[in-house]
Design an enzyme around this catalytic site. Sequence first.
Site, PDB file in Angstrom:
ATOM      1  N   GLU A  88     -12.674  -0.024  18.256  1.00 20.07           N
ATOM      2  CA  GLU A  88     -13.417   0.198  16.930  1.00 20.07           C
ATOM      3  C   GLU A  88     -14.968  -0.654  17.440  1.00 20.07           C
ATOM      4  O   GLU A  88     -14.594  -1.808  18.080  1.00 20.07           O
ATOM      5  CB  GLU A  88     -13.018  -0.114  15.648  1.00 20.07           C
ATOM      6  N   ILE A 113       0.702  -1.342  -0.049  1.00 24.09           N
ATOM      7  CA  ILE A 113      -0.281   0.023  -0.020  1.00 24.09           C
ATOM      8  C   ILE A 113       0.975   1.095   0.016  1.00 24.09           C
ATOM      9  O   ILE A 113       0.569   2.347  -0.739  1.00 24.09           O
ATOM     10  CB  ILE A 113      -1.115   0.138   1.331  1.00 24.09           C
ATOM     11  N   HIS A 143     -13.309   3.490   9.211  1.00 29.44           N
ATOM     12  CA  HIS A 143     -12.813   2.312   8.691  1.00 29.44           C
ATOM     13  C   HIS A 143     -13.193   2.010   7.203  1.00 29.44           C
ATOM     14  O   HIS A 143     -13.692   0.920   7.157  1.00 29.44           O
ATOM     15  CB  HIS A 143     -12.861   1.179   9.505  1.00 29.44           C
ATOM     16  N   LEU A 144     -12.977   2.843   6.400  1.00 34.86           N
ATOM     17  CA  LEU A 144     -13.635   2.999   5.220  1.00 34.86           C
ATOM     18  C   LEU A 144     -12.470   2.584   3.975  1.00 34.86           C
ATOM     19  O   LEU A 144     -12.665   2.372   2.829  1.00 34.86           O
ATOM     20  CB  LEU A 144     -13.998   4.215   4.632  1.00 34.86           C
ATOM     21  N   ASP A 158      -8.927   6.792   9.843  1.00 36.23           N
ATOM     22  CA  ASP A 158      -9.814   5.967   9.257  1.00 36.23           C
ATOM     23  C   ASP A 158     -10.033   4.846  10.298  1.00 36.23           C
ATOM     24  O   ASP A 158     -10.822   3.958  10.316  1.00 36.23           O
ATOM     25  CB  ASP A 158      -9.308   5.497   7.975  1.00 36.23           C
ATOM     26  N   ALA A 178     -11.273   0.014   2.862  1.00 38.76           N
ATOM     27  CA  ALA A 178     -11.491  -1.048   1.693  1.00 38.76           C
ATOM     28  C   ALA A 178     -12.906  -0.909   0.915  1.00 38.76           C
ATOM     29  O   ALA A 178     -13.226  -1.721   0.137  1.00 38.76           O
ATOM     30  CB  ALA A 178     -11.308  -2.390   2.392  1.00 38.76           C
ATOM     31  N   ASP A 207      11.111   2.484   6.551  1.00 34.88           N
ATOM     32  CA  ASP A 207      10.980   1.392   6.651  1.00 34.88           C
ATOM     33  C   ASP A 207      12.103   0.529   6.829  1.00 34.88           C
ATOM     34  O   ASP A 207      12.886   0.505   5.892  1.00 34.88           O
ATOM     35  CB  ASP A 207      10.076   0.636   5.231  1.00 34.88           C
TER      36      ASP A 207
END
Length: 527
Positions: free
Chosen positions: A262, A153, A280-281, A257, A283, A172
């Site tokens: 949650e 991603i 949590h949108l 998000d 996907a 990273d």
Amino acid sequence: MTKPKVLISDKMDPNAARIFEERGCEVDVITGQTPEELKAIIGQYDGLAIRSSTKVTKEIIDAATNLKVIGRAGIGVDNVDIPYASSKGIVVMNTPFGNSITTAEHAIALMFALARQLPEANAQTQSGLWPKNGFMGVEVTGKTLGLIGAGNIGSIVADRAHGLRMKVVAYDPFLSPERAVEMGVEKVELDDLLARADFITLHTPLTDQTRNILSRENLAKTKKGVRIVNCARGGLIDEDALKELLDAGHIAGAALDVFVTEPAKEHALFGTPNFVATPHLGASTNEAQVNVALQVAEQLSDYLVSGGVTNALNVPSLSAEEAPKLKPYMALAEKLGSLVGQLTTGSVPRVSIHTEGHANELNIKPMVAAVLAGFLREQSDTVNMVNAPFLAKERGIEVREVRTEKEGDYHTLLRVSVKTDAGERSVAGTLFSNAEPRLVELFGIKVEAELAGHMMYIVNEDAPGFIGRIGTLLGENGINIGTFNLGRREAGGEAVLLLSVDGEVPADVVEKARSLPGVKRAKALSF
């Protein structure tokens, strides 16, 4: 020949049923069933395709007398009892990469929302105000985007950011220099990213290493006026510290998000100026839902018709004849990979898997996949033995396979070596009684240990009294020692201690161990 029969029990794109039929399966679409209704019919099916609504419990699995494979259209499989499915010989698959573009685009959308204060401007305009002079945004062109996590991603976000004429820096530890060049990003340390980034987006799984990566301390190191976006996992950011720095004006904006808890129906951040929240949108697009539906149909039908295994969470890619022989080697390979993954920091451009003796006569591919799955588990929470080689390739890791026919000190030996900035480092293991995985060498030092449960790794100067000091430290902190496993290069030289303990070793105890006289390195491990 009877066609395999598949049940689609959750709402899914209609093309999924078409793919099953085209590939030689019978398919029924029956959604919205109660657990009792599902139990009554599941016994006639070979495959089950689900999303998040169907709960595949022990009771459902017991009733599924013919079930061979469960496929989840999406990443999360919390609604499947994977250990019990495994015990019944049922393969569990997911589609870990179907949501990547959608999640990356959501991160970009939230970045724009912060840059131009779109949610607040919309709310005020629709309330009857005309706040033309009340909002002053910023351009993203020419700004520096800091990626925390540069995997699948993160790489898509970087590509989109380049199209917006942004400069991209990435933190990273597992990003190789070659992969960074390929992505067109500058690889930096975290403190450098925090000091330079105008926007920060997070794209990392939640692990012990990444939990609270944007802690109070690290948030305070950010450039004044930074804007932060998290579409990855709740728990990566100290949410209380984020609110304080938003209120203080140090952070210009934040968009989440995902949250620690949650559904987040109440939260201290709600109502904070320059804060954007979505439920949590990441996907939630038509394309993503279509992609995961089609992928799960392809994977299940391939398995049922031809035996192909893709994105399985509980089995490697193996034939039925090989499985019994390879099972103990797979366990050894994954433990060695996990060990070297937990003990190696920084980028790793190469992983080598070396077999000697009897191991050389077996199919090395599943062992390689098991090593990579163990190694990459520190970097990804969706890795398995099937997608691990893909993830390694994506991260620019070269994978080498080396075979030595003659036996050495052991009848069978598996060695895992990694190339690091500090040079080549390797661990080696064998099987006792042809079944029990055992570590026999750690970074050039002979040591015999079982890799299981919670452990502690210590490198120290070989000197009298050290074992007593570490034993006292653990005892004072209520940590019970199971086994001691010692090794050293020479008397008075560098020594290695691997000890198993009855529970997780807290971070503060690890720090205390590092401060003991003669200790060079200390780390908590888990298997």
